[in-house]
Design an enzyme around this catalytic site. Structure first.
Site, PDB file in Angstrom:
ATOM      1  N   TYR A  55     104.594  36.102 -10.075  1.00  0.00           N
ATOM      2  CA  TYR A  55     105.938  35.754  -9.446  1.00  0.00           C
ATOM      3  C   TYR A  55     106.793  34.764 -10.439  1.00  0.00           C
ATOM      4  CZ  TYR A  55     103.862  37.156  -5.076  1.00  0.00           C
ATOM      5  OH  TYR A  55     103.092  37.664  -4.091  1.00  0.00           O
ATOM      6  N   HIS A 119      95.855  41.129  -7.147  1.00  0.00           N
ATOM      7  CA  HIS A 119      97.158  41.381  -6.560  1.00  0.00           C
ATOM      8  C   HIS A 119      97.138  42.949  -6.211  1.00  0.00           C
ATOM      9  CE1 HIS A 119     101.537  39.694  -7.168  1.00  0.00           C
ATOM     10  NE2 HIS A 119     101.112  40.188  -5.941  1.00  0.00           N
ATOM     11  N   LEU A 200     108.082  39.542   9.005  1.00  0.00           N
ATOM     12  CA  LEU A 200     109.387  39.547   9.527  1.00  0.00           C
ATOM     13  C   LEU A 200     109.884  40.845   9.116  1.00  0.00           C
ATOM     14  CD1 LEU A 200     110.482  35.923   9.505  1.00  0.00           C
ATOM     15  CD2 LEU A 200     109.412  37.148  11.358  1.00  0.00           C
ATOM     16  N   GLY A 203     112.862  40.687   6.782  1.00  0.00           N
ATOM     17  CA  GLY A 203     114.096  40.156   7.478  1.00  0.00           C
ATOM     18  C   GLY A 203     114.510  41.177   8.765  1.00  0.00           C
ATOM     19  N   PHE A 204     114.046  42.279   8.467  1.00  0.00           N
ATOM     20  CA  PHE A 204     114.549  43.257   9.749  1.00  0.00           C
ATOM     21  C   PHE A 204     114.167  42.931  11.094  1.00  0.00           C
ATOM     22  CE2 PHE A 204     114.433  47.481  11.672  1.00  0.00           C
ATOM     23  CZ  PHE A 204     115.715  47.861  11.460  1.00  0.00           C
TER      24      PHE A 204
END
Length: 324
Positions: A55, A119, A200, A203-204
């Site tokens: 990241y 990962h 989430l 964002g949807f």
């Protein structure tokens, strides 16, 4: 905030974690604001923070933010990409895992990694060798717990035969329910915790995105088939359902989406991410939603009638995850 235990080894964390990845992406807040946000999360009861070598400089940010609070928190990070760069491909060779661990310890400003995930599964390295390497790191006192991310059932079983897996991190939400078919039963059988990312639906499920919303040109969701204008329109029925339930419960759609996840299994700990304090507080409010069994049955019955359209990732990314 209540706590939950991940895995048979008893790793205890807040029932809601914090995914820190977005704090190192474009349009993220300034460093000082991000540090303040992470520390606010601790003040509000969150003790579980997620980052990764892959990241960017996120581990450095998380390390600086949590150094004064280190005894109060659990930090999870990940290995598994060549030189820590997703674009360079997978690399879970034992020597790489060990060097990543040393580098992550320095970036995180700590002497031990609480939860060390692979990962993504590396087809070139037997998972038994990966588990054995992490086992060595645990014996050396550099790592406390072993985790996997986006691994399939067979890989989970093989890894667990060498070293008890504490948690699996994979995508799971009302927007992506595939783990219910095989993964969650295996986790329950083996005593492994589940840490859903994108709880989430990227964002949807917040009710703020529909077919008419124009995503910023730098928004990474532009590359996801599920977020095409046509697919957003096709999947609007799911958003309408979540909004309706939220209205009935005097909650926000995001709180319902997280509350639903928390109600699925006692070993599930979602890790929503945000760059805004008011969203952090909203997410924390999901722990008080308390959906009843009747409400959950009603929601699940409705979900069963909704067909989600569009792949969650483009093919080149999807191929790095095991979907079984």
């Amino acid at each position: 905030m209540n706590t939950r235990k991940l895995g048979k080894n008893g790793l205890e964390v807040s029932e809601l974690g914090f995914g820190c990845m977005g704090l190192s992406f474009p349009n993220a807040p300034a460093k000082d604001e991000s540090i303040k946000l992470i520390r606010s999360a601790v003040e509000n009861g969150i003790t579980f923070f997620d980052t990764a070598q892959g990241y960017g400089e996120n581990e450095i940010l998380v390390g600086e933010a949590l150094e004064p609070l280190r005894k109060e928190v659990v930090i999870a990070t990940k290995f598994g990409f060549k030189d820590g760069n997703v674009r360079f491909g997978l690399d879970s060779r034992p020597e790489t895992i060990k060097s990543v661990a040393e580098a992550s310890l320095k970036r995180l400003r700590t002497d031990v990694i609480d939860l060390f995930y692979q990962h993504r599964p590396d087809p070139n390295v037997p998972i038994e060798d990966v588990a054995g390497t992490v086992k060595d790191l645990i014996q050396e006192g550099k790592v406390k717990h072993f985790g996997l991310s986006e691994a399939g059932a067979e890989t989970i079983r093989k890894a667990n035969s060498v070293l008890q897996v504490t948690a699996l991190q994979s995508e799971y939400s009302m927007f992506y329910r595939e783990p219910e078919n095989e993964i969650i039963p295996v986790l329950e059988e083996l005593g492994i915790g589940f840490v859903p990312f994108s709880p989430l639906g990227k964002g949807f499920l917040t009710g703020t995105i529909n077919a008419d919303v124009e995503l910023d040109k730098d928004d990474t969701r532009n590359m996801l088939p599920r977020f095409s204008k046509e697919n957003r329109e096709a999947n609007q029925a799911l958003v309408d359902l979540v909004v309706s339930i939220a209205t009935d419960n005097n909650a926000t759609p995001a709180q319902i989406a997280l509350g639903w996840l928390l109600a699925q299994k006692p070993f599930i700990v979602p890790i929503p991410g945000t760059s805004k304090l008011h969203r952090l507080q909203e997410n924390i409010g999901s722990t008080n939603v308390g959906l009843t069994n009747d409400e959950l049955k009603k929601i699940n019955s409705a979900l069963a009638t909704i067909k989600i359209v569009g792949e969650r990732y483009p093919a080149q990314i999807r191929d790095t995850a095991e979907r079984k």
